[in-house]
Write an enzyme that holds these catalytic residues in place. Structure first.
Site, PDB file in Angstrom:
ATOM      1  CB  SER A  12      -8.347   0.612   5.268  1.00 39.52           C
ATOM      2  OG  SER A  12      -9.062   1.794   5.085  1.00 39.52           O
TER       3      SER A  12
ATOM      4  CE  LYS B 200      -4.000   1.931   2.479  1.00 36.54           C
ATOM      5  NZ  LYS B 200      -4.918   1.730   3.614  1.00 36.54           N
TER       6      LYS B 200
ATOM      7  CB  SER C 273      -8.298   3.442   2.406  1.00 37.63           C
ATOM      8  OG  SER C 273      -7.434   2.906   3.384  1.00 37.63           O
TER       9      SER C 273
HETATM   10  N1  GLN Z   1     -13.321   4.049   5.957  1.00 39.93           N
HETATM   11  C1  GLN Z   1     -12.678   4.381   7.187  1.00 39.93           C
HETATM   12  C2  GLN Z   1     -12.270   5.821   7.179  1.00 39.93           C
HETATM   13  O1  GLN Z   1     -12.435   6.444   6.204  1.00 39.93           O
HETATM   14  C3  GLN Z   1     -11.503   3.493   7.442  1.00 39.93           C
HETATM   15  C4  GLN Z   1     -10.307   3.844   6.655  1.00 39.93           C
HETATM   16  C5  GLN Z   1      -9.098   3.055   7.052  1.00 39.93           C
HETATM   17  O2  GLN Z   1      -9.192   1.997   7.692  1.00 39.93           O
HETATM   18  N2  GLN Z   1      -7.935   3.562   6.709  1.00 39.93           N
HETATM   19  O3  GLN Z   1     -11.770   6.331   8.114  1.00 39.93           O
END
Ligand code: GLN
Length: 461
Positions: free
Chosen positions: A170, A71, A146
């Site tokens: 994410s 990532k 994400s």
């Molecule tokens: N969708 C969640 C957020 O926007 C989790 C994102 C993540 O785990 N990085 O905060």
């Protein structure tokens, strides 16, 4: 279960045995180049050189010759690390994250950096500066977020293993949407050294793979002591599968729509077939978990992102008039709208006068969530739920931010508590994958993986 181009570690090793790592990696690079998924921000051609080294017997270790996608918020020395943001578009770290050091020590080949929501803020990878990641099962749908690129790359055979980060779901969300396995480890098991932070108290780096066994292999490599992360627990991890009749709790407050629930209930029948004892458990605090998560995550984000000023990192302007003007312009041009929204809301929640009303209240909810998990995990070995409440969305379908945030309802309580959770595929509805979330106690990764392995085998029958 239908498969795309997924390739497991065992299958990769066979392929390499037959045709050499150089050819296998070259073929993978070609697949990435032709791919419509947009899973990668940067592809590293150096991977071919490493493959060649492997073929000459010069690359050794537990991950030797295996292509791994990372990532793009995990620092890679000499390889651009953008967080999928314009503000870091040209940022090239001068050091490796702990997890990257470990992968390199074990002979793994970093094949590239994967696309993600900008600074990991999102559930669909639509906030990326580099464009959305498409779902391998339906190009009009999202791959989740994400860590969308890390999930899609595994599902389409554009990598064999990948790393994601999980602040509020994410890793698990794209695992669910792409039909792969993903794990958010216990907070502190994997060093965050070199992970560009979004919300430090919530996030962990974790592995994604085509199957439970491969997931465990990558976890074994990246878990472990690292003094450069003060929250690191100093523990290592070795997977010793322990099949047994698990006590399984279904969390009442974590559901999904009719499509998802149908698939979930079928999987519950499979679990019953394993001889497990199944019960229901209620977690009253979860009603407030989503709101508490977003207050805490945005608060931490607003403070973390203060460092991007166009001087120390990345995006910079030619003209420097006054400092305030320069700083504002860089941030106005460098950040996308979701990131700006979170910086503003986070700063608001932390400001004098509102701190007690929002942030302290959220911390109290966090304690209640932890207590609910501890209570439930006294009666059950593992807890289960659908990972996501719906099938992968159409691109652009979740138009307003609040609707998007609500999709994290099943994943964020895990990060508030810091317990580990895995998402694994349990079937398809309308040709789209559905994932099950398996939660365990602190450092009970071995239980979660043992249970997931049994379920995976039973589902394959
Ligand atoms: N969708 C969640 C957020 O926007 C989790 C994102 C993540 O785990 N990085 O905060």
């Amino acid at each position: 279960m239908s498969r795309t181009n997924m390739i497991s570690v065992a299958e990769w090793r066979e392929k390499v045995e037959a045709e050499g790592a150089y050819n296998a990696v070259a073929e993978m690079l070609e697949r990435i180049e032709k791919s419509k998924l947009n899973a990668y921000v940067t592809v590293d051609k150096n991977a071919l050189k490493l493959a060649e080294e492997y073929d000459r017997g010069k690359l050794e270790g537990r991950l030797a010759g295996i292509p791994i996608a990372v990532k793009d918020n995990i620092s890679t020395k000499g390889m651009r690390t953008t967080c999928a943001s314009k503000i870091l578009e040209d940022y090239v770290p001068i050091f490796d994250a702990h997890v990257i050091e470990r992968i390199k020590q074990e002979g793994g080949i970093i094949i590239g950096k994967t696309n993600m929501d900008e600074f990991a803020m999102g559930t669909t990878t639509e906030t990326s500066y580099f464009g959305v990641v498409r779902n391998p099962y339906d190009l009009d749908r999202v791959a989740g977020g994400s860590s969308g690129g890390s999930g899609a790359s595994i599902a389409n055979g554009e990598a064999v293993l990948s790393l994601g980060s999980d602040t509020g779901g994410s890793i698990r969300c794209p695992a669910s949407f792409c039909g792969v396995v993903g794990l958010k480890p216990t907070y502190g098991l994997v060093s965050r050294y070199g992970l560009i932070p979004y919300a430090n108290s919530l996030e962990q780096i974790g592995p994604m793979a085509t199957c439970v066994e491969d997931l465990a292999l990558l976890l074994e490599v990246i878990a472990g002591k690292d003094e450069r992360d003060s929250t690191n627990a100093g523990r290592s991890f070795t997977f010793i599968p322990k099949p047994r009749k698990f006590k399984v709790g279904i969390i009442r407050e974590m559901g999904g729509n009719a499509d998802v629930m149908r698939c979930f209930e079928e999987a519950v029948e499979v679990i019953k077939g394993l001889g497990c004892e199944i019960g229901e458990v209620s977690m009253p605090s979860f009603k407030y978990a989503l709101a508490a998560y977003y207050v805490i995550a945005m608060g931490e984000a607003s403070s973390n992102l203060a460092r991007y000023d166009g001087v120390r990192y990345g995006y910079a302007l030619e003209q420097l008039d006054s400092w305030t003007k320069y700083f504002s312009k860089v941030r106005a041009e460098g950040f996308g709208s979701e990131v700006k929204r979170r910086i503003m809301l986070g700063s608001y929640a932390l400001s004098a006068g509102y701190y007690g009303k929002y942030y302290l209240k959220a911390l109290k909810v966090r304690t209640l969530v932890k207590n609910d998990f501890q209570r439930a995990l006294k009666d059950f070995d593992v807890l289960i739920s659908p990972t996501m409440p719906s099938l992968p969305f159409k691109i652009g379908e979740l138009a307003d931010p609040l609707t998007m945030y609500k999709m994290d309802v099943n994943t964020v309580p895990i990060n508030l508590a810091g317990v580990p959770a895995l998402s694994m595929p349990i079937g398809f509805v309308k040709g789209l994958p559905v994932g099950m979330q398996i939660i365990g106690n602190y450092f009970a990764e071995n239980d979660i993986l043992s249970f997931a392995l049994e379920l995976e085998r039973a589902m394959a029958e």
